[in-house]
Design a protein around this motif. Structure first.
Motif, PDB file in Angstrom:
ATOM      1  N   HIS A  35     -12.855 -55.790  21.234  1.00  0.00           N
ATOM      2  CA  HIS A  35     -11.773 -54.959  21.749  1.00  0.00           C
ATOM      3  C   HIS A  35     -12.042 -53.546  21.220  1.00  0.00           C
ATOM      4  CE1 HIS A  35      -8.748 -58.482  22.432  1.00  0.00           C
ATOM      5  NE2 HIS A  35      -9.973 -58.775  22.827  1.00  0.00           N
ATOM      6  N   ARG A  36     -12.221 -52.601  22.109  1.00  0.00           N
ATOM      7  CA  ARG A  36     -12.701 -51.286  21.686  1.00  0.00           C
ATOM      8  C   ARG A  36     -12.239 -50.210  22.652  1.00  0.00           C
ATOM      9  NH1 ARG A  36     -16.320 -53.979  24.684  1.00  0.00           N
ATOM     10  NH2 ARG A  36     -17.716 -52.849  26.087  1.00  0.00           N
ATOM     11  N   PHE A  37     -12.403 -48.959  22.209  1.00  0.00           N
ATOM     12  CA  PHE A  37     -12.187 -47.831  23.126  1.00  0.00           C
ATOM     13  C   PHE A  37     -13.150 -46.705  22.778  1.00  0.00           C
ATOM     14  CE2 PHE A  37      -8.986 -46.975  19.735  1.00  0.00           C
ATOM     15  CZ  PHE A  37      -9.336 -45.679  19.374  1.00  0.00           C
ATOM     16  N   HIS A  38     -13.414 -45.884  23.777  1.00  0.00           N
ATOM     17  CA  HIS A  38     -14.239 -44.689  23.630  1.00  0.00           C
ATOM     18  C   HIS A  38     -13.495 -43.545  24.314  1.00  0.00           C
ATOM     19  CE1 HIS A  38     -17.735 -47.246  22.589  1.00  0.00           C
ATOM     20  NE2 HIS A  38     -17.245 -48.050  23.513  1.00  0.00           N
ATOM     21  N   ILE A  39     -13.335 -42.447  23.610  1.00  0.00           N
ATOM     22  CA  ILE A  39     -12.647 -41.279  24.164  1.00  0.00           C
ATOM     23  C   ILE A  39     -13.542 -40.068  23.948  1.00  0.00           C
ATOM     24  CG2 ILE A  39     -10.502 -39.940  24.228  1.00  0.00           C
ATOM     25  CD1 ILE A  39      -9.191 -42.200  22.579  1.00  0.00           C
ATOM     26  N   ALA A  40     -13.684 -39.242  24.976  1.00  0.00           N
ATOM     27  CA  ALA A  40     -14.522 -38.046  24.878  1.00  0.00           C
ATOM     28  C   ALA A  40     -13.799 -36.863  25.491  1.00  0.00           C
ATOM     29  CB  ALA A  40     -15.857 -38.268  25.592  1.00  0.00           C
ATOM     30  N   PHE A  41     -14.110 -35.683  24.973  1.00  0.00           N
ATOM     31  CA  PHE A  41     -13.636 -34.474  25.655  1.00  0.00           C
ATOM     32  C   PHE A  41     -14.809 -33.528  25.864  1.00  0.00           C
ATOM     33  CE2 PHE A  41     -12.616 -33.107  21.167  1.00  0.00           C
ATOM     34  CZ  PHE A  41     -13.401 -31.946  21.115  1.00  0.00           C
ATOM     35  N   ALA A  42     -14.671 -32.720  26.905  1.00  0.00           N
ATOM     36  CA  ALA A  42     -15.617 -31.644  27.194  1.00  0.00           C
ATOM     37  C   ALA A  42     -14.814 -30.362  27.311  1.00  0.00           C
ATOM     38  CB  ALA A  42     -16.372 -31.925  28.492  1.00  0.00           C
ATOM     39  N   ASN A  43     -15.157 -29.375  26.494  1.00  0.00           N
ATOM     40  CA  ASN A  43     -14.520 -28.062  26.602  1.00  0.00           C
ATOM     41  C   ASN A  43     -15.581 -26.987  26.448  1.00  0.00           C
ATOM     42  OD1 ASN A  43     -15.047 -27.969  23.869  1.00  0.00           O
ATOM     43  ND2 ASN A  43     -12.894 -28.044  23.223  1.00  0.00           N
ATOM     44  N   ALA A  44     -15.159 -25.738  26.294  1.00  0.00           N
ATOM     45  CA  ALA A  44     -16.124 -24.647  26.225  1.00  0.00           C
ATOM     46  C   ALA A  44     -17.038 -24.765  25.017  1.00  0.00           C
ATOM     47  CB  ALA A  44     -15.385 -23.309  26.200  1.00  0.00           C
ATOM     48  N   ALA A  45     -16.579 -25.438  23.966  1.00  0.00           N
ATOM     49  CA  ALA A  45     -17.379 -25.562  22.748  1.00  0.00           C
ATOM     50  C   ALA A  45     -18.423 -26.664  22.838  1.00  0.00           C
ATOM     51  CB  ALA A  45     -16.468 -25.810  21.551  1.00  0.00           C
ATOM     52  N   GLY A  46     -18.240 -27.610  23.743  1.00  0.00           N
ATOM     53  CA  GLY A  46     -19.203 -28.693  23.866  1.00  0.00           C
ATOM     54  C   GLY A  46     -18.540 -30.021  24.132  1.00  0.00           C
ATOM     55  N   ILE A  47     -19.179 -31.065  23.618  1.00  0.00           N
ATOM     56  CA  ILE A  47     -18.742 -32.440  23.849  1.00  0.00           C
ATOM     57  C   ILE A  47     -18.438 -33.087  22.500  1.00  0.00           C
ATOM     58  CG2 ILE A  47     -19.381 -34.703  24.783  1.00  0.00           C
ATOM     59  CD1 ILE A  47     -19.325 -32.675  26.954  1.00  0.00           C
ATOM     60  N   ALA A  48     -17.381 -33.882  22.448  1.00  0.00           N
ATOM     61  CA  ALA A  48     -17.101 -34.678  21.251  1.00  0.00           C
ATOM     62  C   ALA A  48     -16.517 -36.004  21.704  1.00  0.00           C
ATOM     63  CB  ALA A  48     -16.131 -33.955  20.329  1.00  0.00           C
ATOM     64  N   HIS A  49     -16.860 -37.061  20.987  1.00  0.00           N
ATOM     65  CA  HIS A  49     -16.303 -38.357  21.364  1.00  0.00           C
ATOM     66  C   HIS A  49     -16.030 -39.198  20.124  1.00  0.00           C
ATOM     67  CE1 HIS A  49     -20.071 -40.743  20.790  1.00  0.00           C
ATOM     68  NE2 HIS A  49     -20.665 -39.615  21.133  1.00  0.00           N
ATOM     69  N   CYS A  50     -15.104 -40.133  20.270  1.00  0.00           N
ATOM     70  CA  CYS A  50     -14.793 -41.064  19.195  1.00  0.00           C
ATOM     71  C   CYS A  50     -14.854 -42.484  19.733  1.00  0.00           C
ATOM     72  CB  CYS A  50     -13.417 -40.764  18.581  1.00  0.00           C
ATOM     73  SG  CYS A  50     -12.013 -41.012  19.678  1.00  0.00           S
ATOM     74  N   THR A  51     -15.143 -43.407  18.830  1.00  0.00           N
ATOM     75  CA  THR A  51     -15.309 -44.813  19.183  1.00  0.00           C
ATOM     76  C   THR A  51     -14.558 -45.662  18.170  1.00  0.00           C
ATOM     77  OG1 THR A  51     -17.473 -44.491  20.189  1.00  0.00           O
ATOM     78  CG2 THR A  51     -16.982 -46.688  19.379  1.00  0.00           C
ATOM     79  N   CYS A  52     -13.889 -46.690  18.654  1.00  0.00           N
ATOM     80  CA  CYS A  52     -13.174 -47.595  17.756  1.00  0.00           C
ATOM     81  C   CYS A  52     -13.398 -49.038  18.185  1.00  0.00           C
ATOM     82  CB  CYS A  52     -11.678 -47.286  17.777  1.00  0.00           C
ATOM     83  SG  CYS A  52     -10.694 -48.541  16.919  1.00  0.00           S
ATOM     84  N   VAL A  53     -13.631 -49.897  17.221  1.00  0.00           N
ATOM     85  CA  VAL A  53     -13.647 -51.347  17.448  1.00  0.00           C
ATOM     86  C   VAL A  53     -12.450 -51.923  16.694  1.00  0.00           C
ATOM     87  CG1 VAL A  53     -14.887 -53.506  17.134  1.00  0.00           C
ATOM     88  CG2 VAL A  53     -16.151 -51.412  17.689  1.00  0.00           C
ATOM     89  N   MET A  54     -11.512 -52.480  17.440  1.00  0.00           N
ATOM     90  CA  MET A  54     -10.282 -53.003  16.855  1.00  0.00           C
ATOM     91  C   MET A  54     -10.453 -54.460  16.439  1.00  0.00           C
ATOM     92  SD  MET A  54      -7.532 -51.303  19.513  1.00  0.00           S
ATOM     93  CE  MET A  54      -8.508 -51.714  20.960  1.00  0.00           C
ATOM     94  N   ALA A  55      -9.689 -54.861  15.465  1.00  0.00           N
ATOM     95  CA  ALA A  55      -9.716 -56.255  15.023  1.00  0.00           C
ATOM     96  C   ALA A  55      -9.183 -57.142  16.140  1.00  0.00           C
ATOM     97  CB  ALA A  55      -8.877 -56.417  13.762  1.00  0.00           C
ATOM     98  N   LYS A  56      -9.978 -58.088  16.543  1.00  0.00           N
ATOM     99  CA  LYS A  56      -9.643 -58.948  17.670  1.00  0.00           C
ATOM    100  C   LYS A  56      -8.503 -59.895  17.295  1.00  0.00           C
ATOM    101  CE  LYS A  56     -12.449 -61.064  21.302  1.00  0.00           C
ATOM    102  NZ  LYS A  56     -13.813 -61.542  21.620  1.00  0.00           N
ATOM    103  N   GLY A  57      -7.478 -59.948  18.143  1.00  0.00           N
ATOM    104  CA  GLY A  57      -6.367 -60.859  17.916  1.00  0.00           C
ATOM    105  C   GLY A  57      -5.284 -60.319  17.010  1.00  0.00           C
ATOM    106  N   ARG A  58      -5.466 -59.109  16.476  1.00  0.00           N
ATOM    107  CA  ARG A  58      -4.474 -58.557  15.551  1.00  0.00           C
ATOM    108  C   ARG A  58      -3.258 -58.005  16.290  1.00  0.00           C
ATOM    109  NH1 ARG A  58      -6.882 -55.036  10.825  1.00  0.00           N
ATOM    110  NH2 ARG A  58      -7.658 -57.133  10.382  1.00  0.00           N
ATOM    111  N   ARG A  59      -3.460 -57.548  17.505  1.00  0.00           N
ATOM    112  CA  ARG A  59      -2.378 -56.948  18.283  1.00  0.00           C
ATOM    113  C   ARG A  59      -2.330 -57.611  19.652  1.00  0.00           C
ATOM    114  NH1 ARG A  59      -5.633 -53.134  16.036  1.00  0.00           N
ATOM    115  NH2 ARG A  59      -4.710 -51.719  14.480  1.00  0.00           N
TER     116      ARG A  59
END
Length: 404
Positions: free
Chosen positions: A121-145
């Motif tokens: 269970h995971r998510f990836h979020i990215a943004f693109a703006n004038a400064a460039g690209i940045a992204h974050c990644t998370c792997v959530m504990a399965k079954g916790r929520r």
């Protein structure tokens, strides 16, 4: 209202007042972020549009290609770039909104489903703006929520990452997670010209022989389009003959997009460009068809082979729509475009020339044949690639032989 709720509303109000304009694209989970942003008055100052391309076909249509994996950092980055490119087309270049920092945000998630999920269970979020690209990644504990709790978490993470894109002080999405859950952030350098072209933020860039990139170079009037995978001596000779016939300097052209194929990877574009270093200028475009090329380069002569000329006047390459073919050729002719046609060897070894092609009489003036005595090289890029693959296979076979 609790202090936590008050702080959250203040964060969103700060987003609205940031002076940024944002376009969001979210799939798989986290779409509640749109409601969070609009729950506080003033959302129109920030949000240009929000899309939820949830179905696989919808996502492929939004991106312009089918991603290898829907839930990945690469897909989130591609979504962010596409969202920002759309924002650039939707915000006026003059008047109100001109000069505003545009933010594209892409988010993709794989959350609890009504069927057991084999993967994380995971998510990836990215943004693109004038400064460039940045992204974050998370792997959530399965079954916790449960699903609702995972959805709320991702939605809040999207808002926090949007705050980062708009340079608003806010906690990291890591603050939403438990200590044992994996989280990582990556900030890339500002997008270069090739990245912007691939993202759809530019339609054309000119690469000079010394490697300098120009966005407003004078247009060439003789253009040699191709994939140049690889470039070979036939290309060089044909370019020289075309310059002599037209008495104009020639530029090569590579389209980073193809009909019904994903865009070329940035590394591939850079590799193909390296073949022209200190030799010739190259136009990089997002124009896969000659109709689109003629719109970018009016009054230009395109250097092509007889096989390409044959496709240009064959309705089957226009979806078996003869009217569509005529409309395209008429527009190219009206733009002042024309074609220099070189002989080519077909798949069965026959020499194909312009005279072998049934060009409709009304378009005969669009095409000029390069005499065979001026140019004929039977080598093709596909043959060179095939030989390289064969040589590589032989080498692999040799090295895999057991030593005796």
């Amino acid at each position: 209202m609790s202090p936590l709720d008050a702080a959250w509303q203040q964060l969103i109000s700060a987003l609205h007042a940031s002076g940024c304009k944002a376009a969001l694209a979210i799939t798989g989970g986290g779409s509640g972020a749109v409601g969070e942003v609009l729950r506080v008055p003033g959302g129109s100052r920030l949000l240009i549009e929000a899309q939820v391309p949830y179905d696989a076909l919808a996502l492929a249509t939004f991106l312009g290609f089918a991603p290898a994996q829907a839930c990945s950092s690469d897909t989130a980055i591609a979504m962010a770039r596409t969202a920002r490119a759309r924002a650039a087309r939707l915000v006026p270049s003059t008047g109100v909104g001109a000069g505003t920092d545009l933010v594209g945000l892409g988010a993709t998630a794989a959350l609890m489903s009504d069927r057991p999920r084999k993967g994380e269970h995971r998510f990836h979020i990215a943004f693109a703006n004038a400064a460039g690209i940045a992204h974050c990644t998370c792997v959530m504990a399965k079954g916790r929520r449960d699903r609702a709790a995972e959805e709320d978490l991702v939605s809040r993470a999207v808002v926090l990452w949007l705050a980062r894109a708009c340079e608003i002080a806010a906690p990291s999405p890591r603050s939403l997670l438990d200590a044992d859950e994996h989280y990582a952030e990556t900030v890339a350098a500002a997008a270069d010209t090739i990245d912007q072209l691939l993202a759809g933020e530019l339609d054309r860039a000119t690469v000079q022989p010394d490697g300098q990139m120009m966005l407003s170079a004078p247009q060439p009037f003789v253009l040699f389009p191709g994939s140049f995978n690889p470039m070979h001596e036939g290309h060089v000779l044909l370019a020289r003959v075309a310059e002599e016939l037209r008495q104009q300097p020639l530029a090569f052209e590579i389209s980073v997009t193809n009909v019904d194929k994903p865009p070329l990877p940035g590394e591939t574009v850079r590799h193909r460009l390296s073949q022209f270093a200190w030799k010739s200028p190259v136009e990089l475009t997002r124009a896969p068809t000659f109709l689109e090329k003629s719109r970018l380069f009016p009054s230009t002569t395109f250097v092509i082979g007889a096989d390409t000329a044959e496709r240009l006047v064959a309705p089957k390459y226009y979806g078996d729509d003869e009217v569509r073919m005529h409309v395209a050729l008429e527009e190219i002719a009206n733009s002042g475009g024309s074609f220099l046609v070189a002989v080519r060897i077909d798949a069965v070894g026959r020499v194909r020339a312009l005279n072998d092609i049934p060009v409709p009489r009304r378009y005969a003036d669009l095409f000029t044949e390069i005499p065979e005595h001026r140019f004929r090289v039977d080598t093709s890029s596909s043959e060179i690639r095939a030989r390289r693959h064969a040589d590589r296979d032989v080498q692999l076979a040799i090295h895999s032989e057991p030593h005796r």
